[in-house]
Design a protein around this motif. Structure first.
Motif, PDB file in Angstrom:
ATOM      1  N   LEU A 114      22.998  60.691  35.087  1.00  0.00           N
ATOM      2  CA  LEU A 114      23.995  60.113  35.979  1.00  0.00           C
ATOM      3  C   LEU A 114      24.720  58.969  35.286  1.00  0.00           C
ATOM      4  CD1 LEU A 114      21.996  59.964  39.338  1.00  0.00           C
ATOM      5  CD2 LEU A 114      23.245  61.882  38.327  1.00  0.00           C
ATOM      6  N   ASP A 115      25.974  58.733  35.689  1.00  0.00           N
ATOM      7  CA  ASP A 115      26.747  57.633  35.106  1.00  0.00           C
ATOM      8  C   ASP A 115      26.665  56.365  35.952  1.00  0.00           C
ATOM      9  OD1 ASP A 115      28.206  58.368  37.310  1.00  0.00           O
ATOM     10  OD2 ASP A 115      30.013  58.943  36.204  1.00  0.00           O
ATOM     11  N   HIS A 116      25.787  56.371  36.964  1.00  0.00           N
ATOM     12  CA  HIS A 116      25.571  55.191  37.786  1.00  0.00           C
ATOM     13  C   HIS A 116      24.158  55.267  38.355  1.00  0.00           C
ATOM     14  CE1 HIS A 116      26.566  58.337  40.621  1.00  0.00           C
ATOM     15  NE2 HIS A 116      26.203  57.569  41.635  1.00  0.00           N
ATOM     16  N   VAL A 117      23.728  54.201  39.027  1.00  0.00           N
ATOM     17  CA  VAL A 117      22.382  54.146  39.589  1.00  0.00           C
ATOM     18  C   VAL A 117      22.499  54.039  41.112  1.00  0.00           C
ATOM     19  CG1 VAL A 117      20.174  52.913  39.580  1.00  0.00           C
ATOM     20  CG2 VAL A 117      21.553  53.002  37.500  1.00  0.00           C
ATOM     21  N   PRO A 118      22.535  55.163  41.815  1.00  0.00           N
ATOM     22  CA  PRO A 118      22.639  55.120  43.276  1.00  0.00           C
ATOM     23  C   PRO A 118      21.341  54.618  43.904  1.00  0.00           C
ATOM     24  CG  PRO A 118      22.301  57.376  42.539  1.00  0.00           C
ATOM     25  CD  PRO A 118      22.478  56.551  41.296  1.00  0.00           C
ATOM     26  N   ALA A 119      21.461  53.955  45.035  1.00  0.00           N
ATOM     27  CA  ALA A 119      20.285  53.400  45.710  1.00  0.00           C
ATOM     28  C   ALA A 119      19.554  54.503  46.468  1.00  0.00           C
ATOM     29  CB  ALA A 119      20.709  52.296  46.663  1.00  0.00           C
ATOM     30  N   PRO A 120      18.270  54.726  46.155  1.00  0.00           N
ATOM     31  CA  PRO A 120      17.513  55.761  46.867  1.00  0.00           C
ATOM     32  C   PRO A 120      16.949  55.239  48.191  1.00  0.00           C
ATOM     33  CG  PRO A 120      16.143  54.795  45.169  1.00  0.00           C
ATOM     34  CD  PRO A 120      17.480  54.108  45.073  1.00  0.00           C
ATOM     35  N   VAL A 121      16.689  56.169  49.099  1.00  0.00           N
ATOM     36  CA  VAL A 121      16.034  55.851  50.368  1.00  0.00           C
ATOM     37  C   VAL A 121      14.861  56.822  50.510  1.00  0.00           C
ATOM     38  CG1 VAL A 121      16.246  55.724  52.868  1.00  0.00           C
ATOM     39  CG2 VAL A 121      18.182  55.066  51.417  1.00  0.00           C
ATOM     40  N   ALA A 122      13.635  56.289  50.475  1.00  0.00           N
ATOM     41  CA  ALA A 122      12.452  57.136  50.528  1.00  0.00           C
ATOM     42  C   ALA A 122      12.374  57.876  51.859  1.00  0.00           C
ATOM     43  CB  ALA A 122      11.193  56.307  50.311  1.00  0.00           C
ATOM     44  N   GLY A 123      11.958  59.144  51.801  1.00  0.00           N
ATOM     45  CA  GLY A 123      11.824  59.942  53.002  1.00  0.00           C
ATOM     46  C   GLY A 123      10.804  61.041  52.813  1.00  0.00           C
ATOM     47  N   ASP A 124      10.573  61.810  53.866  1.00  0.00           N
ATOM     48  CA  ASP A 124       9.616  62.918  53.857  1.00  0.00           C
ATOM     49  C   ASP A 124       8.226  62.389  53.478  1.00  0.00           C
ATOM     50  OD1 ASP A 124       8.821  65.515  54.250  1.00  0.00           O
ATOM     51  OD2 ASP A 124       9.379  66.205  52.268  1.00  0.00           O
ATOM     52  N   ASP A 125       7.603  62.935  52.418  1.00  0.00           N
ATOM     53  CA  ASP A 125       6.259  62.473  52.050  1.00  0.00           C
ATOM     54  C   ASP A 125       6.290  61.421  50.951  1.00  0.00           C
ATOM     55  OD1 ASP A 125       7.141  64.217  50.144  1.00  0.00           O
ATOM     56  OD2 ASP A 125       5.222  65.228  49.863  1.00  0.00           O
ATOM     57  N   ALA A 126       7.454  60.807  50.700  1.00  0.00           N
ATOM     58  CA  ALA A 126       7.559  59.733  49.712  1.00  0.00           C
ATOM     59  C   ALA A 126       7.481  58.383  50.410  1.00  0.00           C
ATOM     60  CB  ALA A 126       8.869  59.851  48.937  1.00  0.00           C
ATOM     61  N   ARG A 127       6.503  57.542  50.002  1.00  0.00           N
ATOM     62  CA  ARG A 127       6.359  56.217  50.594  1.00  0.00           C
ATOM     63  C   ARG A 127       7.378  55.231  50.045  1.00  0.00           C
ATOM     64  NH1 ARG A 127       0.153  55.076  49.579  1.00  0.00           N
ATOM     65  NH2 ARG A 127       1.119  53.108  48.971  1.00  0.00           N
ATOM     66  N   ASP A 128       7.844  55.487  48.838  1.00  0.00           N
ATOM     67  CA  ASP A 128       8.792  54.579  48.188  1.00  0.00           C
ATOM     68  C   ASP A 128       9.577  55.391  47.171  1.00  0.00           C
ATOM     69  OD1 ASP A 128      10.172  52.341  47.378  1.00  0.00           O
ATOM     70  OD2 ASP A 128       8.478  51.386  46.357  1.00  0.00           O
ATOM     71  N   ALA A 129      10.748  54.915  46.807  1.00  0.00           N
ATOM     72  CA  ALA A 129      11.572  55.556  45.783  1.00  0.00           C
ATOM     73  C   ALA A 129      12.331  54.465  45.056  1.00  0.00           C
ATOM     74  CB  ALA A 129      12.536  56.569  46.404  1.00  0.00           C
ATOM     75  N   ARG A 130      12.271  54.485  43.735  1.00  0.00           N
ATOM     76  CA  ARG A 130      12.961  53.445  42.982  1.00  0.00           C
ATOM     77  C   ARG A 130      13.245  53.915  41.560  1.00  0.00           C
ATOM     78  NH1 ARG A 130       8.596  48.641  42.740  1.00  0.00           N
ATOM     79  NH2 ARG A 130       8.588  49.136  44.968  1.00  0.00           N
ATOM     80  N   TRP A 131      14.200  53.216  40.917  1.00  0.00           N
ATOM     81  CA  TRP A 131      14.519  53.467  39.515  1.00  0.00           C
ATOM     82  C   TRP A 131      13.584  52.624  38.647  1.00  0.00           C
ATOM     83  CZ3 TRP A 131      17.871  57.194  37.996  1.00  0.00           C
ATOM     84  CH2 TRP A 131      18.749  57.694  38.956  1.00  0.00           C
ATOM     85  N   VAL A 132      12.972  53.259  37.669  1.00  0.00           N
ATOM     86  CA  VAL A 132      12.000  52.613  36.792  1.00  0.00           C
ATOM     87  C   VAL A 132      12.472  52.766  35.349  1.00  0.00           C
ATOM     88  CG1 VAL A 132       9.596  52.669  35.994  1.00  0.00           C
ATOM     89  CG2 VAL A 132      10.134  53.105  38.403  1.00  0.00           C
ATOM     90  N   PRO A 133      12.338  51.728  34.503  1.00  0.00           N
ATOM     91  CA  PRO A 133      12.698  51.892  33.093  1.00  0.00           C
ATOM     92  C   PRO A 133      12.006  53.105  32.483  1.00  0.00           C
ATOM     93  CG  PRO A 133      12.276  49.588  33.564  1.00  0.00           C
ATOM     94  CD  PRO A 133      11.892  50.351  34.799  1.00  0.00           C
ATOM     95  N   LEU A 134      12.763  53.888  31.725  1.00  0.00           N
ATOM     96  CA  LEU A 134      12.230  55.125  31.168  1.00  0.00           C
ATOM     97  C   LEU A 134      10.999  54.883  30.307  1.00  0.00           C
ATOM     98  CD1 LEU A 134      12.535  58.187  30.726  1.00  0.00           C
ATOM     99  CD2 LEU A 134      14.026  57.668  28.803  1.00  0.00           C
ATOM    100  N   SER A 135      11.031  53.848  29.460  1.00  0.00           N
ATOM    101  CA  SER A 135       9.891  53.577  28.586  1.00  0.00           C
ATOM    102  C   SER A 135       8.642  53.255  29.395  1.00  0.00           C
ATOM    103  CB  SER A 135      10.219  52.422  27.637  1.00  0.00           C
ATOM    104  OG  SER A 135      10.541  51.244  28.363  1.00  0.00           O
ATOM    105  N   GLU A 136       8.821  52.544  30.515  1.00  0.00           N
ATOM    106  CA  GLU A 136       7.684  52.206  31.379  1.00  0.00           C
ATOM    107  C   GLU A 136       7.099  53.464  32.011  1.00  0.00           C
ATOM    108  OE1 GLU A 136       7.159  49.966  35.673  1.00  0.00           O
ATOM    109  OE2 GLU A 136       8.457  49.022  34.153  1.00  0.00           O
ATOM    110  N   ALA A 137       7.978  54.369  32.458  1.00  0.00           N
ATOM    111  CA  ALA A 137       7.503  55.607  33.072  1.00  0.00           C
ATOM    112  C   ALA A 137       6.809  56.509  32.052  1.00  0.00           C
ATOM    113  CB  ALA A 137       8.670  56.347  33.713  1.00  0.00           C
TER     114      ALA A 137
END
Length: 246
Positions: A97-120
């Motif tokens: 993606l060319d931008h970082v859209p804000a996620p909203v956790a839903g369904d069976d996800a308690r949280d959703a966020r962007w994490v640095p790739l190296s950390e992941a």
């Protein structure tokens, strides 16, 4: 005619975007077992009559509230032991993606966020999602440019070395047996990736600073039979000894 039974079908989604000059990946925190509370890639089961790509778009929307029309298949993951519940085969999709859209956790996800790739890449993820993420990032970034076959092989070698170094580090960390050689192995793998992507025309080299960081960390430590001791510590001890003699 006997009924067909066996593997369950799932899909995983890898979204990567740059934020503050660093690549980030979208992760969700699982709300259910297995791996409840662990970070994972968005994804889930393929519904009856649904194509894999349709399932990927639906799961992404349900778990993160996001949508992208640019999902592309990045791999099939079919290790018989990848899911503790039984035989599960996943087809993974990804997008840059060319931008970082804000996620909203839903369904069976308690949280959703962007994490640095190296950390992941270097941290624990549910299931085999470390492998899925590494493969997806390699596929997506290689497709940004036309990569000659010899560089594609170097990139594959670099990723294999990086994954092996990561696995060795995590295993050693669990046993509390981390050695400087683990840092060196990680640095060598990162350098391979940096060189390969640079030669292939990759505009943003995220691997060179990572390799430099591993090299710097390695240079501070040397292994001794009784454990780790920094060179700085020995220099201070040496200086203290000389001052005592004067």
């Amino acid at each position: 005619m006997s009924e067909i039974t066996g593997a369950h079908l799932t899909t995983d989604i890898v979204l990567i975007a740059h934020h503050k000059h660093m690549p980030h990946v979208l992760l969700i925190r699982r709300g259910w077992d297995p791996f409840a509370g662990s970070w994972a890639l968005p994804g889930g089961y393929v519904d009856q009559g649904e194509r894999f790509a349709e399932a990927a778009a639906r799961e992404l929307r349900e778990e993160t509230g996001l949508h992208t029309a640019n999902l592309t298949q990045v791999g099939v993951f079919d290790d018989p032991d990848r899911d503790p519940r039984g035989r599960v085969v996943s087809v993974a999709f990804g997008a840059l993606l060319d931008h970082v859209p804000a996620p909203v956790a839903g369904d069976d996800a308690r949280d959703a966020r962007w994490v640095p790739l190296s950390e992941a890449l270097n941290g624990p993820l549910a299931f085999d999602h470390h492998e899925v993420l590494a493969k997806a990032h390699r596929v997506l970034t290689t497709r940004l440019v036309e990569v000659p076959s010899h560089l594609a092989e170097q990139i594959d070698d670099g990723w294999a070395a990086y994954s092996a170094a990561s696995d060795a580090w995590l295993a050693a960390d669990e046993r509390r047996e981390v050695r400087p050689s683990h840092l060196r192995s990680w640095g060598v793998a990162a350098r391979l990736l940096s060189d390969a992507y640079g030669l292939a025309g990759q505009r943003e080299d995220v691997w060179s600073p990572l390799a430099a960081a591993f090299d710097a960390a390695f240079s501070r430590y040397e292994y001794r039979a009784e454990g780790l001791e920094t060179r700085a510590d020995r220099a201070e001890q040496h200086a203290a000894g000389e001052s005592g003699e004067q």
